[in-house]
Design an enzyme around this catalytic site. Structure first.
Site, PDB file in Angstrom:
ATOM      1  CB  ALA A  10      -0.941  -0.001   1.209  1.00 20.51           C
ATOM      2  N   GLY A  13       1.856   3.136  -5.870  1.00 16.78           N
ATOM      3  CA  GLY A  13       1.138   2.599  -7.026  1.00 16.78           C
ATOM      4  C   GLY A  13      -0.299   2.166  -6.764  1.00 16.78           C
ATOM      5  NE  ARG A  34       9.727  -4.421   0.421  1.00 17.83           N
ATOM      6  CZ  ARG A  34      10.389  -4.590  -0.702  1.00 17.83           C
ATOM      7  NH1 ARG A  34      11.398  -5.440  -0.753  1.00 17.83           N
ATOM      8  NH2 ARG A  34      10.064  -3.931  -1.796  1.00 17.83           N
ATOM      9  CE1 TYR A 151       5.444  -8.955 -12.325  1.00 23.07           C
ATOM     10  CE2 TYR A 151       4.871  -8.674 -14.639  1.00 23.07           C
ATOM     11  CZ  TYR A 151       4.631  -8.408 -13.296  1.00 23.07           C
ATOM     12  OH  TYR A 151       3.575  -7.613 -12.922  1.00 23.07           O
TER      13      TYR A 151
END
Ligand code: NDP
Ligand code: 8X3
Length: 254
Positions: A10, A13, A34, A151
């Site tokens: 959060a 972005g 983090r 990814y």
């Protein structure tokens, strides 16, 4: 406290934009990432709109996950909506030249982290027979591209995990949605290009990409429609993005 929205990643972005969008509806917010300093700034900005609890969480670290959940204030412990958003891409090298460490970080974050957080939250939702899990997948989970390798694979995992969750949850009043954005300008490319802002800017040059608020609006919408409707998957691209033809190697005669 009812209808708590828990958003991972959060601090930036999509996650930050979701926090701001859900705050407009007054939903209690549990915000994790983090970067605790950024979360605290966001909480200050949302003061007066929604009750907010922020706490540091590294989804790749099982101790961090355990600490996070063991220290939840009672009024934020009954999570209604989980936005499994924390994630990242690292690097664009072809598979034969990519960093194994980057691959492991993507798998630990986008796959193992998402699964662990889900496993912590889901039993409470089942016990209350109420909830909504929003996983953040990607067009990369559907459409491979050069340099996407691990990814792309992590986001395919997210897609199939979302569907399999729905299978397990049939008969419960718990919704699961996989949101699959295409090109969106956030910190995503700066992280992927390891801080090279010129390279990151190049990704969006001459385009009109999605912005975080576009995705937040859609996530808010899928949670706001009548509770008997489940949006399974939603793939979203900017109008300027589309598919190419299948690639062909025309260097076969030499
Ligand atoms: P940002 O880089 O802006 O945000 C990523 C968020 O994830 C940050 O809040 C970051 O916080 C958090 N995060 C990263 N690693 C961890 C971790 N180990 N533990 C906890 N939080 C973590 O990128 P986006 O908003 O674009 O990305 C959000 C999600 O959307 C990702 O899953 C991404 O793969 C996906 N996505 C992005 C697209 C795009 O084009 N932008 C398109 C499709 C999907 P912090 O560093 O403080 O921990
Ligand atoms: C992010 C979109 O195309 O950079 O998931 O992989 S893309």
């Amino acid at each position: 406290m009812s209808q708590v929205v828990f958003i991972t990643g959060a601090s930036s972005g999509f996650g930050e934009a979701c926090a701001r969008r859900f705050a407009e509806s007054g939903r209690p917010l549990l915000l994790a990432a983090r970067s605790l300093d950024k979360l605290q700034q966001l909480a200050d900005a949302l003061k007066g709109s929604s009750p907010v609890h922020v706490a540091a969480l590294d989804v790749t670290d099982s101790d961090s996950i355990e600490q996070f959940f063991s220290k939840l204030p009672a009024e934020f412990s009954q999570i209604h909506t989980l936005v499994n958003n924390a994630g990242l891409a690292l690097g664009m090298e072809p598979a034969y030249a990519a960093s194994l460490e980057d691959w492991e970080t993507m798998i630990n974050t986008n796959v193992t982290g998402l699964v662990r957080v889900t496993r912590e939250v889901l039993p409470g939702m089942v016990q209350r027979n109420n909830g909504h899990i929003i996983n953040i997948g990607s067009t990369a989970g559907n459409w491979p591209y050069p340099g996407g390798n691990v990814y792309c694979a992590t986001k395919s995992f997210v897609q199939q995990f979302s569907r399999a969750l729905r299978s397990d949850l049939l008969g419960k009043q718990i919704r699961v949605t996989n949101i699959e954005p295409g090109m969106a300008e956030t910190n995503f490319s700066i992280v992927r290009m390891k801080g090279d802002e010129a390279k990151a800017d190049g990704v969006y040059q001459g385009t009109k990409p999605l912005v975080a608020e576009d995705i937040a609006e859609i996530i808010h919408w899928v949670t706001s429609i009548p509770s008997h409707i489940n949006i399974n998957t939603m793939e979203i691209m900017p109008v300027c993005q589309g598919w190419g033809p299948l690639a062909v190697n025309r260097d076969m005669e030499s």
